[in-house]
Design an enzyme around this catalytic site. Structure first.
Site, PDB file in Angstrom:
ATOM      1  CB  THR A   1      -1.132   0.064   1.209  1.00  0.00           C
ATOM      2  OG1 THR A   1      -0.217   0.183   2.434  1.00  0.00           O
ATOM      3  CG2 THR A   1      -1.811  -1.103   1.169  1.00  0.00           C
ATOM      4  CG  ASN A   2       3.498   2.549   2.963  1.00  0.00           C
ATOM      5  OD1 ASN A   2       2.803   3.700   3.245  1.00  0.00           O
ATOM      6  ND2 ASN A   2       3.297   1.515   4.024  1.00  0.00           N
TER       7      ASN A   2
ATOM      8  CG  HIS B   1       9.071   1.383  12.487  1.00  0.00           C
ATOM      9  ND1 HIS B   1       9.446   0.263  12.256  1.00  0.00           N
ATOM     10  CD2 HIS B   1       8.792   1.818  13.905  1.00  0.00           C
ATOM     11  CE1 HIS B   1       9.068  -0.484  13.776  1.00  0.00           C
ATOM     12  NE2 HIS B   1       8.864   0.339  14.560  1.00  0.00           N
TER      13      HIS B   1
ATOM     14  CE  LYS C   1      14.395 -11.663   3.859  1.00  0.00           C
ATOM     15  NZ  LYS C   1      14.703 -12.934   4.899  1.00  0.00           N
TER      16      LYS C   1
ATOM     17  CG  ASN D   1      11.907   1.669   7.128  1.00  0.00           C
ATOM     18  OD1 ASN D   1      11.449   1.156   6.443  1.00  0.00           O
ATOM     19  ND2 ASN D   1      11.988   1.655   8.248  1.00  0.00           N
TER      20      ASN D   1
HETATM   21  C1  GAR Z   1       3.602  -0.875   7.069  1.00  0.00           C
HETATM   22  O1  GAR Z   1       2.696  -0.820   8.251  1.00  0.00           O
HETATM   23  C2  GAR Z   1       5.122  -0.607   7.263  1.00  0.00           C
HETATM   24  O2  GAR Z   1       5.238   0.354   8.400  1.00  0.00           O
HETATM   25  C3  GAR Z   1       5.717  -1.738   7.812  1.00  0.00           C
HETATM   26  O3  GAR Z   1       5.151  -2.715   7.297  1.00  0.00           O
HETATM   27  C4  GAR Z   1       3.840  -2.349   6.513  1.00  0.00           C
HETATM   28  C5  GAR Z   1       4.102  -2.538   5.050  1.00  0.00           C
HETATM   29  O4  GAR Z   1       2.722  -2.417   4.461  1.00  0.00           O
HETATM   30  N1  GAR Z   1       7.219  -1.694   7.928  1.00  0.00           N
HETATM   31  C6  GAR Z   1       7.903  -2.225   8.985  1.00  0.00           C
HETATM   32  O5  GAR Z   1       7.182  -3.076   9.952  1.00  0.00           O
HETATM   33  C7  GAR Z   1       9.348  -2.252   8.704  1.00  0.00           C
HETATM   34  N2  GAR Z   1       9.983  -2.436  10.162  1.00  0.00           N
HETATM   35  P1  GAR Z   1       2.448  -2.088   3.151  1.00  0.00           P
HETATM   36  O6  GAR Z   1       3.262  -3.385   2.235  1.00  0.00           O
HETATM   37  O7  GAR Z   1       0.969  -2.216   2.577  1.00  0.00           O
HETATM   38  O8  GAR Z   1       3.130  -1.025   2.406  1.00  0.00           O
END
Ligand code: GAR
Length: 192
Positions: free
Chosen positions: A21-22, A114, A96, A112
């Protein structure tokens, strides 16, 4: 923070492991006439990531990396980045950990997102830990990546109120919605 030359857009890559989604929100933002970025490459360590389908549907070059051997995987990624002349990397749910050596090669050029209000709740299972600790607020953070996990300079954060009935699942949904709005804002700030 980062200067682009004239009207030329900066070639970027997004690294993912899942839903994407990001990735979607970064892609949408990159299509904005005024954005300074051109999303040229998606890297995924998982073939079955939903984000991979999104990339392919939208004709973004997408490479799947076998991470059995981290050193080999990173070497392969660096080759793809070089070939595409990538200057900036956005991590969007990439699960990763990049080596110090890799990060050095893109010093201050990796960002990144978080799902917590850093420096609180670094690492995994953020929402579960936040709920278990009965916190009143959580949120999300976009930050530069340095050699230590979830510790680089913070670019922007969004605070989210936790309600009594919230669970890790409901909180994650609420925060994800904010993440998708926050990432483009962070990029705007980085390239202002
Ligand atoms: C998001 O919530 C992001 O903040 C998290 O994974 C999800 C990915 O969502 N990232 C972490 O936890 C990194 N340590 P997405 O695939 O829908 O963008």
């Amino acid at each position: 923070m980062v200067k682009s030359i004239g009207n030329e857009k900066i070639s970027c890559a997004v690294f993912i492991s899942g839903r994407g989604t990001n990735l979607k929100s970064i892609f949408k933002y990159s299509k904005n006439k005024y954005s300074k970025i051109n999303l040229k490459l998606v890297i995924s360590n998982r073939r079955d990531a939903l984000g991979v389908i999104f990339a392919r549907d939208n004709k973004i070059d997408c490479k799947i990396i076998n991470y059995k051997n981290t050193k080999k995987a990173e070497k392969q990624i660096l080759n793809y980045l070089k070939r595409k002349k990538i200057k900036f990397i956005f991590l969007a749910g990439f699960m990763k950990i990049l080596s110090k050596n890799f990060i050095k090669k893109f010093k201050n050029k990796i960002v990144n997102i978080h799902p917590s209000l850093l420096p609180n709740y670094k690492g995994l299972n953020t929402h579960m830990r936040v709920i278990a600790n009965k916190e009143k607020f959580s949120g999300c953070t976009v930050h530069f990546v340095n050699g230590k996990i979830d510790s680089g300079k913070i670019i922007i954060q969004k605070k989210v109120k936790i309600l009594k009935l919230d669970t890790a699942k409901s909180l994650s949904k609420k925060i994800l919605k904010e993440e998708n709005k926050l990432y483009p804002k962070a990029i705007k700030k980085v390239f202002s």
